[in-house]
Design a protein around this motif. Structure first.
Motif, short mmCIF file in Angstrom:
data_model
loop_
_atom_site.label_atom_id
_atom_site.label_comp_id
_atom_site.label_asym_id
_atom_site.label_seq_id
_atom_site.Cartn_x
_atom_site.Cartn_y
_atom_site.Cartn_z
N SER A 45 0.85 -1.19 0.00
CA SER A 45 0.00 0.00 0.00
C SER A 45 0.88 1.24 0.00
CB SER A 45 -0.92 0.00 1.23
OG SER A 45 -0.15 -0.02 2.41
N ASP A 46 0.25 2.40 0.01
CA ASP A 46 1.01 3.65 -0.03
C ASP A 46 1.87 3.82 1.23
OD1 ASP A 46 -0.13 4.19 -2.45
OD2 ASP A 46 -1.66 5.54 -1.66
N VAL A 47 1.33 3.47 2.36
CA VAL A 47 2.08 3.49 3.62
C VAL A 47 1.86 2.14 4.30
CG1 VAL A 47 2.37 4.58 5.88
CG2 VAL A 47 1.79 5.99 3.89
N GLY A 48 2.95 1.47 4.65
CA GLY A 48 2.86 0.17 5.30
C GLY A 48 3.42 0.23 6.71
N LEU A 49 2.63 -0.20 7.68
CA LEU A 49 3.02 -0.19 9.09
C LEU A 49 2.99 -1.62 9.64
CD1 LEU A 49 0.75 2.84 10.13
CD2 LEU A 49 3.17 2.92 9.48
N VAL A 50 3.51 -1.79 10.85
CA VAL A 50 3.59 -3.11 11.47
C VAL A 50 2.92 -3.07 12.84
CG1 VAL A 50 5.12 -4.96 12.26
CG2 VAL A 50 5.79 -3.55 10.30
N ASP A 51 2.06 -4.04 13.10
CA ASP A 51 1.40 -4.15 14.41
C ASP A 51 2.35 -4.85 15.37
OD1 ASP A 51 -0.32 -4.23 16.51
OD2 ASP A 51 -1.80 -5.54 15.57
N ALA A 52 3.32 -4.10 15.88
CA ALA A 52 4.40 -4.67 16.69
C ALA A 52 4.02 -4.90 18.14
CB ALA A 52 5.63 -3.76 16.62
N ASN A 53 2.98 -4.24 18.61
CA ASN A 53 2.64 -4.30 20.03
C ASN A 53 1.52 -5.28 20.36
OD1 ASN A 53 4.23 -2.45 21.80
ND2 ASN A 53 3.66 -0.96 20.23
N GLN A 54 1.29 -6.26 19.50
CA GLN A 54 0.14 -7.13 19.74
C GLN A 54 0.32 -8.08 20.92
OE1 GLN A 54 -0.12 -10.25 16.36
NE2 GLN A 54 0.90 -8.48 15.43
N PHE A 55 1.55 -8.25 21.40
CA PHE A 55 1.73 -9.07 22.61
C PHE A 55 1.30 -8.30 23.86
CE2 PHE A 55 4.79 -11.22 19.77
CZ PHE A 55 4.30 -12.52 19.90
N ASP A 56 1.01 -7.02 23.68
CA ASP A 56 0.53 -6.19 24.78
C ASP A 56 -0.95 -5.87 24.56
OD1 ASP A 56 1.01 -5.03 27.19
OD2 ASP A 56 1.86 -3.18 26.40
N ARG A 57 -1.64 -6.82 23.93
CA ARG A 57 -3.01 -6.59 23.48
C ARG A 57 -3.99 -6.40 24.64
NH1 ARG A 57 -3.18 -5.60 18.31
NH2 ARG A 57 -3.32 -7.63 17.30
N ASP A 58 -3.59 -6.77 25.85
CA ASP A 58 -4.51 -6.60 26.97
C ASP A 58 -4.83 -5.13 27.20
OD1 ASP A 58 -1.77 -6.36 27.73
OD2 ASP A 58 -2.36 -6.42 29.83
N LYS A 59 -4.01 -4.24 26.65
CA LYS A 59 -4.28 -2.80 26.75
C LYS A 59 -5.29 -2.36 25.69
CE LYS A 59 0.23 -1.64 28.72
NZ LYS A 59 1.47 -0.83 28.56
#
Length: 254
Positions: A45-59
């Motif tokens: 896509s035009d801007v690609g990001l990463v969901d790096a904090n999913q191990f902290d999903r309890d937040k």
């Protein structure tokens, strides 16, 4: 004159503002490639990001406050797309250049308001988080956390030593470790984030550093802070603790 804010923006976005090539993948300096990385999943896509904090999903998923939504022109109601986005690894191409250029221009033109609203910390990340929820047609978030694997989360995925992509040391830098009779570190306030996996990544990084600096005339402080014999010894001990882990031996024999 908000120097931390300005330096944060331009440390990430300067090549993008200059459009120095057709596609740019930004990778923070405090990272380590664990394997040969295929960057194509970041370039969908035009801007690609990463969901790096999913191990902290309890937040929970990140959702802008009313003040944040107003400043970044985010319509209500907001549908969250991910945890808080860490901008250690992201990509920009095609229309993403104009999106980033316009957003940074708007931010800097309204910097006094951003400061008054408390939006001048983690500047690059708040911008990217806002774009992720506002520009859904142009900005995507890959769920593959391995492209921006925060080092203090390595313990949650033991396969990182052979399936890892980019390890991001983030707030626990390898150069915070040093040898003074025993290995110590200068990050006591985050000691709860330390783990054998993170320490292994640090030792791998140190081994890379020694290899890169071999026979160079300049004596890098970190090379002296963690001597090669100490790194090898620590790796050997981790090999015993982590029975069957062949990757440490691979780095030890470089």
């Amino acid at each position: 004159m908000d120097i931390p804010c300005i330096t944060t923006i331009f440390s990430k976005f300067y090549p993008i503002l200059n459009r120095e090539c057709d596609a740019i993948v930004h990778v923070d300096f405090d990272t380590m490639f664990v394997s040969k990385v295929d960057l194509r999943p970041l370039l969908g896509s035009d801007v690609g990001l990463v969901d790096a904090n999913q191990f902290d999903r309890d937040k929970g998923f990140w959702c802008p406050t009313e003040r944040q939504a107003d400043f970044f022109r985010i319509g209500q109601p907001v549908e969250p797309v991910s945890s808080w986005i860490n901008s250690g690894v992201f990509s920009v191409q095609r229309g993403g250049f104009d999106i980033c250029r316009n957003e940074i221009g708007y931010y800097l033109e309204n910097l006094e308001r951003a400061i008054a609203d408390g939006l001048n910390t983690m500047t690059d990340e708040i911008i990217m988080n806002a774009l992720a929820v506002r520009e859904r047609d142009a900005v995507t978030v890959t769920p593959d956390y391995r492209y921006n694997f925060l080092a203090y989360y390595l313990k949650h995925d033991p396969s990182w030593t052979w399936r890892g992509q980019i390890v991001h040391f983030h707030s626990l830098k390898p150069y915070a470790f040093y040898f003074d009779g025993i290995v110590k570190h200068r990050c006591d306030f985050e000691a709860e984030l330390l783990s054998p996996d993170l320490y292994l990544a640090v030792l791998m990084w140190c081994r890379h550093l020694h290899s890169a600096c071999h026979q160079l005339a300049y004596d890098f402080p970190m090379v002296a802070a963690m001597p090669l014999e100490v790194v090898d010894k620590e790796l050997a001990q981790l090999e015993v603790v982590r029975d069957g882990m062949a990757l440490a031996e691979k780095f030890r024999s470089m």
